[in-house]
Design an enzyme around this catalytic site. Structure first.
Site, mmCIF file in Angstrom:
data_model
loop_
_atom_site.group_PDB
_atom_site.id
_atom_site.type_symbol
_atom_site.label_atom_id
_atom_site.label_comp_id
_atom_site.label_asym_id
_atom_site.label_seq_id
_atom_site.Cartn_x
_atom_site.Cartn_y
_atom_site.Cartn_z
ATOM 1 N N GLY A 15 0.738 -1.256 0.044
ATOM 2 C CA GLY A 15 0.198 -0.019 -0.138
ATOM 3 C C GLY A 15 0.857 1.357 0.026
ATOM 4 N N ILE A 17 1.504 3.646 2.296
ATOM 5 C CA ILE A 17 2.128 3.762 3.528
ATOM 6 C C ILE A 17 3.317 2.773 3.502
ATOM 7 C CG2 ILE A 17 2.238 3.789 6.086
ATOM 8 C CD1 ILE A 17 -0.460 4.841 6.177
ATOM 9 N N GLY A 18 3.084 1.720 3.144
ATOM 10 C CA GLY A 18 4.150 0.771 2.821
ATOM 11 C C GLY A 18 5.259 1.168 2.125
ATOM 12 N N VAL A 130 -1.284 0.821 12.714
ATOM 13 C CA VAL A 130 -1.447 2.158 11.860
ATOM 14 C C VAL A 130 -2.780 2.249 11.314
ATOM 15 C CG1 VAL A 130 -0.679 3.478 10.123
ATOM 16 C CG2 VAL A 130 0.999 2.359 11.697
ATOM 17 N N GLY A 131 -3.128 0.662 10.835
ATOM 18 C CA GLY A 131 -4.579 0.816 9.991
ATOM 19 C C GLY A 131 -5.484 1.464 10.763
ATOM 20 N N ASP A 160 -0.624 12.779 14.621
ATOM 21 C CA ASP A 160 -1.230 13.744 15.352
ATOM 22 C C ASP A 160 -0.340 14.401 16.146
ATOM 23 O OD1 ASP A 160 -3.951 12.485 14.428
ATOM 24 O OD2 ASP A 160 -3.198 10.927 15.817
ATOM 25 N N ARG A 163 1.825 16.622 13.911
ATOM 26 C CA ARG A 163 0.827 17.604 13.073
ATOM 27 C C ARG A 163 0.685 18.797 14.140
ATOM 28 N NH1 ARG A 163 -3.456 13.281 10.808
ATOM 29 N NH2 ARG A 163 -2.509 13.183 8.673
ATOM 30 N N HIS A 188 -7.319 8.279 17.721
ATOM 31 C CA HIS A 188 -6.912 8.698 16.360
ATOM 32 C C HIS A 188 -8.072 9.142 15.613
ATOM 33 C CE1 HIS A 188 -4.818 9.495 12.888
ATOM 34 N NE2 HIS A 188 -5.575 8.641 12.387
HETATM 35 P P1 NAD Z 1 -3.682 1.415 1.075
HETATM 36 O O1 NAD Z 1 -4.902 0.956 0.780
HETATM 37 O O2 NAD Z 1 -2.597 2.207 0.070
HETATM 38 O O3 NAD Z 1 -2.773 0.177 1.574
HETATM 39 C C1 NAD Z 1 -3.457 -0.998 2.217
HETATM 40 C C2 NAD Z 1 -2.693 -2.167 1.775
HETATM 41 O O4 NAD Z 1 -3.281 -3.131 2.906
HETATM 42 C C3 NAD Z 1 -3.391 -2.744 0.784
HETATM 43 O O5 NAD Z 1 -2.274 -3.016 0.002
HETATM 44 C C4 NAD Z 1 -3.928 -3.950 0.916
HETATM 45 O O6 NAD Z 1 -3.790 -5.112 -0.080
HETATM 46 C C5 NAD Z 1 -3.492 -4.278 2.324
HETATM 47 N N1 NAD Z 1 -4.206 -5.123 2.974
HETATM 48 C C6 NAD Z 1 -5.633 -5.348 3.237
HETATM 49 N N2 NAD Z 1 -6.020 -6.119 4.048
HETATM 50 C C7 NAD Z 1 -4.700 -6.985 4.385
HETATM 51 C C8 NAD Z 1 -4.666 -7.983 5.312
HETATM 52 N N3 NAD Z 1 -5.657 -8.538 5.774
HETATM 53 N N4 NAD Z 1 -3.193 -8.395 5.367
HETATM 54 C C9 NAD Z 1 -2.114 -7.732 4.872
HETATM 55 N N5 NAD Z 1 -2.540 -6.608 4.077
HETATM 56 C C10 NAD Z 1 -3.591 -6.064 3.789
HETATM 57 O O7 NAD Z 1 -3.659 2.267 2.453
HETATM 58 P P2 NAD Z 1 -2.711 2.987 3.036
HETATM 59 O O8 NAD Z 1 -2.637 4.582 2.675
HETATM 60 O O9 NAD Z 1 -1.305 2.645 3.342
HETATM 61 O O10 NAD Z 1 -3.182 3.208 4.574
HETATM 62 C C11 NAD Z 1 -3.228 1.921 5.532
HETATM 63 C C12 NAD Z 1 -4.248 2.432 6.683
HETATM 64 O O11 NAD Z 1 -3.334 3.172 7.420
HETATM 65 C C13 NAD Z 1 -5.440 3.007 6.333
HETATM 66 O O12 NAD Z 1 -6.435 2.033 7.357
HETATM 67 C C14 NAD Z 1 -5.440 4.144 6.791
HETATM 68 O O13 NAD Z 1 -6.549 4.701 7.125
HETATM 69 C C15 NAD Z 1 -4.371 4.235 7.917
HETATM 70 N N6 NAD Z 1 -3.853 5.511 8.271
HETATM 71 C C16 NAD Z 1 -3.672 5.754 9.558
HETATM 72 C C17 NAD Z 1 -2.794 6.734 10.125
HETATM 73 C C18 NAD Z 1 -2.714 6.947 11.505
HETATM 74 O O14 NAD Z 1 -2.196 8.170 12.136
HETATM 75 N N7 NAD Z 1 -3.022 5.978 12.580
HETATM 76 C C19 NAD Z 1 -2.533 7.898 9.132
HETATM 77 C C20 NAD Z 1 -2.892 7.286 7.808
HETATM 78 C C21 NAD Z 1 -3.399 6.279 7.442
HETATM 79 C C1 LMR Z 2 -4.845 10.459 9.053
HETATM 80 O O1 LMR Z 2 -4.766 11.020 10.109
HETATM 81 O O2 LMR Z 2 -4.138 11.192 7.988
HETATM 82 C C2 LMR Z 2 -5.675 9.101 8.580
HETATM 83 O O3 LMR Z 2 -5.810 8.488 9.691
HETATM 84 C C3 LMR Z 2 -6.796 9.535 7.786
HETATM 85 C C4 LMR Z 2 -7.587 8.230 7.107
HETATM 86 O O4 LMR Z 2 -8.753 8.240 7.416
HETATM 87 O O5 LMR Z 2 -6.964 7.379 6.402
#
Ligand code: NAD
Ligand code: LMR
Length: 329
Positions: A15, A17-18, A130-131, A160, A163, A188
């Site tokens: 994904g 973030i990865g 993170v998810g 956060d 930020r 969050h």
């Molecule tokens: P993305 O959709 O680009 O990537 C997510 C990846 O997870 C995809 O490649 C998908 O195939 C994979 N995935 C789904 N189910 C899975 C499983 N069971 N096992 C392994 N991999 C799996 O999303 P992203 O932009 O990388 O964001 C990932 C998560 O982080 C989202 O939930 C987003 O909301 C969250 N996020 C959290 C914060 C925070 O501050 N906590 C900030 C930004 C994003």
């Molecule tokens: C963020 O704080 O940027 C993310 O958690 C937002 C989101 O919904 O993925």
């Protein structure tokens, strides 16, 4: 003797973030410039090929600290022997999905991952979720890893925190390093409470340095709390590089300790401090000492802060009730 490599599992590795995270881990920024790492990438089957492409690029960087990359579509294998687990992959909210549906869909991911961590992770496993919804996903994973100390499950509010640091620094025309002891409380989510009452700006109170209640209430707090949505609106995708950066900060500080005279924010299991029900994974002011997070104690919480902390904690309690009813914890 050369140091043994640390196994780092990253879920959702293909994904966005990865993609922002893996190169920084491999370059030594997650654990330190002397610590070799082995990457274990977990993806769902349709995304394994993309993860393989990222692994090819990692190879092409010739990082001296990177001692191997393995790719899995099976959680048990991905977490086997792992020391640090970054749970990034999650089910995003789709159109028309209620919060309960989102929590249930994520339960299908974080329950088996918790079980897999319980079954095979190393004794010193540290987990950062993170998810989203990160706090409650962490609670689900933790509930299915009864043999792992509960405090090893954490969720990310460092983004956060970062930020909030920048918003305050820009308002006051100071640098980030002039600000200490800022706090994110709660979930969050948009209910989180960024607190500058205990912050110090060049030795004076953050709130006194700002001296602008309207800015604090109507600008700073909502800007920080809704920043994730603002990024999605502007970029057409959620924050990625800044989220990866925060994950690096969280784990680096957890392993290496936070600097004296400052603290940071992380969502960790509550021990009942500050009236947060025990067990909820809520953001607190924390320091890291000897490899463990500790909640900073003894802060006075005034009515303005109390109301906001309680609202965010209430949301976390409701999320916990929902996943309980769904049989996920
Ligand atoms: P993305 O959709 O680009 O990537 C997510 C990846 O997870 C995809 O490649 C998908 O195939 C994979 N995935 C789904 N189910 C899975 C499983 N069971 N096992 C392994 N991999 C799996 O999303 P992203 O932009 O990388 O964001 C990932 C998560 O982080 C989202 O939930 C987003 O909301 C969250 N996020 C959290 C914060 C925070 O501050 N906590 C900030 C930004 C994003
Ligand atoms: C963020 O704080 O940027 C993310 O958690 C937002 C989101 O919904 O993925």
């Amino acid at each position: 003797m050369a140091q043994a490599p640390v196994n780092v599992t990253v879920t959702g590795a293909a994904g966005q973030i990865g993609y922002a995270l893996l190169f920084r881990i491999a370059s030594g920024q997650l654990l330190g410039a002397d610590t070799p790492v082995k990457l274990r990438l977990l993806e769902i089957p349709p995304a394994v090929k993309a993860a393989e492409g990222t692994a090819m690029e990692l190879d092409d960087c010739a990082f001296p600290l990177l001692q191997g990359i393995d790719i899995f579509d099976d959680a048990r294998q991905a977490f086997d022997g792992t020391n640090v687990a970054l749970l990034v992959g999650a089910r995003p909210r789709s159109k028309g999905m209620e919060r309960g549906d989102l929590l249930e869909a994520n339960g299908g991911i974080f329950k088996p991952q918790g079980e897999a961590i319980n079954a095979g992770a190393a004794d010193d496993i540290r987990v950062l979720v993170v998810g989203n919804p990160a706090n409650t996903n962490a609670l689900i994973a933790q509930a299915h890893a009864p043999d792992v100390p509960a405090e090893r499950f954490t969720a990310m509010t460092r983004l956060d925190h970062n930020r909030a640091l920048t918003q305050l620094a820009q308002k006051l025309g100071v640098s980030i390093t002039d600000i200490k002891k800022l706090t994110i409380w709660g979930n969050h989510s948009a209910t989180q409470y960024p607190d500058i009452f205990h912050a110090e700006v060049n030795g004076t109170s953050g709130a006194a340095a700002v001296n602008d209640d309207a800015w604090l209430r109507d600008d700073f707090i909502p800007t920080v709390a809704k920043r994730g949505a603002a990024i999605i609106e502007a970029r057409g995708a959620s924050s990625a590089a800044s989220a990866a950066n925060a994950a690096i900060d969280h784990v680096y500080d957890w392993v290496n300790g936070t600097p004296e005279g400052d603290w940071t924010s992380a969502a960790i299991p509550s021990d009942g401090s500050y009236g947060v029900p025990e067990g909820l994974i809520s953001s607190f002011p924390v320091v890291s000492r000897n490899g463990s997070w500790e909640i900073v104690q003894g802060l006075e919480i005034d009515a303005f802060s109390r109301k906001r902390i309680d609202a965010s904690v209430q949301e976390l309690s409701e999320e916990r009730d929902t996943v309980r009813k769904l049989g996920l914890i």
